[in-house]
Write an enzyme that holds these catalytic residues in place. Structure first.
Site, PDB file in Angstrom:
ATOM      1  N   GLY A  49       0.684  -1.114  -0.100  1.00  8.47           N
ATOM      2  CA  GLY A  49       0.138   0.056  -0.021  1.00  8.47           C
ATOM      3  C   GLY A  49       0.831   1.507  -0.139  1.00  8.47           C
ATOM      4  N   GLU A 104       4.113   4.699   5.609  1.00 12.58           N
ATOM      5  CA  GLU A 104       2.947   4.145   5.287  1.00 12.58           C
ATOM      6  C   GLU A 104       1.804   4.736   4.816  1.00 12.58           C
ATOM      7  OE1 GLU A 104       1.727   1.220   5.198  1.00 12.58           O
ATOM      8  OE2 GLU A 104       2.217   0.087   6.897  1.00 12.58           O
ATOM      9  N   ASP A 105       1.093   4.060   4.095  1.00  8.20           N
ATOM     10  CA  ASP A 105      -0.252   4.626   3.739  1.00  8.20           C
ATOM     11  C   ASP A 105      -1.450   4.691   4.848  1.00  8.20           C
ATOM     12  OD1 ASP A 105      -0.402   1.953   4.007  1.00  8.20           O
ATOM     13  OD2 ASP A 105      -1.884   1.695   2.019  1.00  8.20           O
ATOM     14  N   ASP A 108      -4.313   1.893  10.792  1.00  5.22           N
ATOM     15  CA  ASP A 108      -5.749   1.396  11.082  1.00  5.22           C
ATOM     16  C   ASP A 108      -5.885   0.820  12.337  1.00  5.22           C
ATOM     17  OD1 ASP A 108      -8.107   0.092  10.790  1.00  5.22           O
ATOM     18  OD2 ASP A 108      -7.994  -0.396   8.787  1.00  5.22           O
ATOM     19  N   LYS A 136      -6.715   6.203  10.872  1.00  6.99           N
ATOM     20  CA  LYS A 136      -8.253   6.197  11.475  1.00  6.99           C
ATOM     21  C   LYS A 136      -8.226   6.084  13.088  1.00  6.99           C
ATOM     22  CE  LYS A 136     -10.007   3.178   7.789  1.00  6.99           C
ATOM     23  NZ  LYS A 136     -10.430   1.592   7.422  1.00  6.99           N
ATOM     24  N   PHE A 157     -14.789   2.030   5.145  1.00  6.28           N
ATOM     25  CA  PHE A 157     -13.870   1.524   3.982  1.00  6.28           C
ATOM     26  C   PHE A 157     -13.248   2.276   2.949  1.00  6.28           C
ATOM     27  CE2 PHE A 157     -14.110  -3.060   2.732  1.00  6.28           C
ATOM     28  CZ  PHE A 157     -12.912  -2.917   1.900  1.00  6.28           C
ATOM     29  N   ASP A 164      -6.448  -0.409  -0.963  1.00  6.72           N
ATOM     30  CA  ASP A 164      -7.051  -1.503  -2.161  1.00  6.72           C
ATOM     31  C   ASP A 164      -8.423  -2.036  -1.616  1.00  6.72           C
ATOM     32  OD1 ASP A 164      -5.585  -3.387  -0.443  1.00  6.72           O
ATOM     33  OD2 ASP A 164      -6.170  -4.919  -1.669  1.00  6.72           O
ATOM     34  N   ARG A 170      -5.802   0.732  -6.092  1.00  7.82           N
ATOM     35  CA  ARG A 170      -4.590   1.242  -5.538  1.00  7.82           C
ATOM     36  C   ARG A 170      -4.102   2.461  -6.472  1.00  7.82           C
ATOM     37  NH1 ARG A 170      -2.209  -2.215  -1.463  1.00  7.82           N
ATOM     38  NH2 ARG A 170      -2.831  -4.714  -1.720  1.00  7.82           N
TER      39      ARG A 170
HETATM   40  C1  PRP Z   1      -2.292  -2.125   5.415  1.00  7.92           C
HETATM   41  C2  PRP Z   1      -1.621  -0.597   5.293  1.00  7.92           C
HETATM   42  C3  PRP Z   1      -0.714  -1.228   6.751  1.00  7.92           C
HETATM   43  C4  PRP Z   1      -1.885  -2.031   7.279  1.00  7.92           C
HETATM   44  C5  PRP Z   1      -2.241  -0.902   8.491  1.00  7.92           C
HETATM   45  O1  PRP Z   1      -1.654  -2.924   4.737  1.00  7.92           O
HETATM   46  O2  PRP Z   1      -0.747  -0.493   4.181  1.00  7.92           O
HETATM   47  O3  PRP Z   1       0.361  -1.752   6.428  1.00  7.92           O
HETATM   48  O4  PRP Z   1      -2.570  -2.395   6.568  1.00  7.92           O
HETATM   49  O5  PRP Z   1      -3.163  -1.893   9.513  1.00  7.92           O
HETATM   50  P1  PRP Z   1      -3.168  -1.945  10.919  1.00  7.92           P
HETATM   51  O6  PRP Z   1      -2.891  -0.597  11.410  1.00  7.92           O
HETATM   52  O7  PRP Z   1      -4.426  -2.465  11.327  1.00  7.92           O
HETATM   53  O8  PRP Z   1      -2.017  -2.867  11.290  1.00  7.92           O
HETATM   54  P2  PRP Z   1      -2.378  -4.395   4.283  1.00  7.92           P
HETATM   55  O9  PRP Z   1      -2.173  -5.396   5.294  1.00  7.92           O
HETATM   56  O10 PRP Z   1      -3.803  -4.417   3.661  1.00  7.92           O
HETATM   57  O11 PRP Z   1      -1.440  -4.901   2.905  1.00  7.92           O
HETATM   58  P3  PRP Z   1      -1.128  -4.047   1.729  1.00  7.92           P
HETATM   59  O12 PRP Z   1      -0.246  -2.803   2.239  1.00  7.92           O
HETATM   60  O13 PRP Z   1      -0.502  -4.860   0.902  1.00  7.92           O
HETATM   61  O14 PRP Z   1      -2.457  -3.417   1.261  1.00  7.92           O
END
Ligand code: PRP
Length: 185
Positions: A49, A104-105, A108, A136, A157, A164, A170
């Site tokens: 991401g 990071e993107d 969460d 968030k 969402f 994604d 993305r």
């Molecule tokens: C997303 C995002 C972070 C993580 C955040 O990655 O890029 O790495 O989730 O979530 P958290 O704060 O609850 O740990 P994802 O696992 O969706 O993989 P991706 O980057 O390949 O989309």
């Protein structure tokens, strides 16, 4: 891609392409101050991401950096709640004594970054900081020190700019709310 290229899939744009671009510019200026006088900053992008944020932020920085990537994943379905993370691709760089900035993107639950920060600190980095385009706040499950955040958004969402749904969206140039019809079909 623009939001219109995705037809009705995006219910609402929460952060426009222009707002992302100008916030990344501001974040780059903040980072230049934060790392003034440091010569060996390593940006660590978290696949997949963070690819867009990492690239566009790095292009805006007016200080020399090196870049490396990690890919992480949770163990099984409970990963996000357990906070247990598995390294799928590790750094190619020895970070002992280095200033490391995790890019990071989105934050969460915060579990991925809490684990990653501790992991990189245990390797003897001089500093490990975090920059994220999105967060968030209502979804956070662990306390997490984030040095720079682009935008705080509701716990909904989100897709676009690296985020994604089933690997799609993305390359959307903004961040939007995914229409329920996409995931309820
Ligand atoms: C997303 C995002 C972070 C993580 C955040 O990655 O890029 O790495 O989730 O979530 P958290 O704060 O609850 O740990 P994802 O696992 O969706 O993989 P991706 O980057 O390949 O989309």
């Amino acid at each position: 891609m623009n939001v219109s290229d995705y037809g009705e899939d995006i219910a609402e744009v929460l952060v426009s392409a222009e707002d992302i671009d100008s916030r990344l510019e501001e974040m780059a200026r903040e980072l230049e101050v934060m790392y003034e006088g440091r010569e060996d900053l390593l940006l660590v992008g978290v696949l997949r991401g963070a690819a867009m944020v990492m690239s566009n932020l790095a292009l805006k920085l007016r200080i020399p950096v090196t870049m490396d990537w990690m890919a992480v994943s949770s163990y099984g379905m409970s990963t996000k709640s357990s906070g247990v993370v598995r390294i799928l691709k590790d750094l190619d760089t020895d970070i002992a004594g280095r200033d490391v900035l995790i890019v990071e993107d989105i934050i969460d639950s915060g579990l991925t970054l809490a684990w990653l920060k501790a992991n990189l600190e245990s390797r003897g980095a001089r500093s490990v900081r975090i920059v994220a385009l999105l967060r968030k706040p209502d979804a956070l499950k662990v306390p997490l020190d984030v040095d720079i955040v682009g935008f705080d958004l509701p716990d909904e969402f989100l897709v676009g700019y690296g985020l994604d749904y089933a690997e799609k969206y993305r390359n959307l140039n903004c961040v939007g709310l995914l229409s329920p019809h996409v995931y309820s079909e």
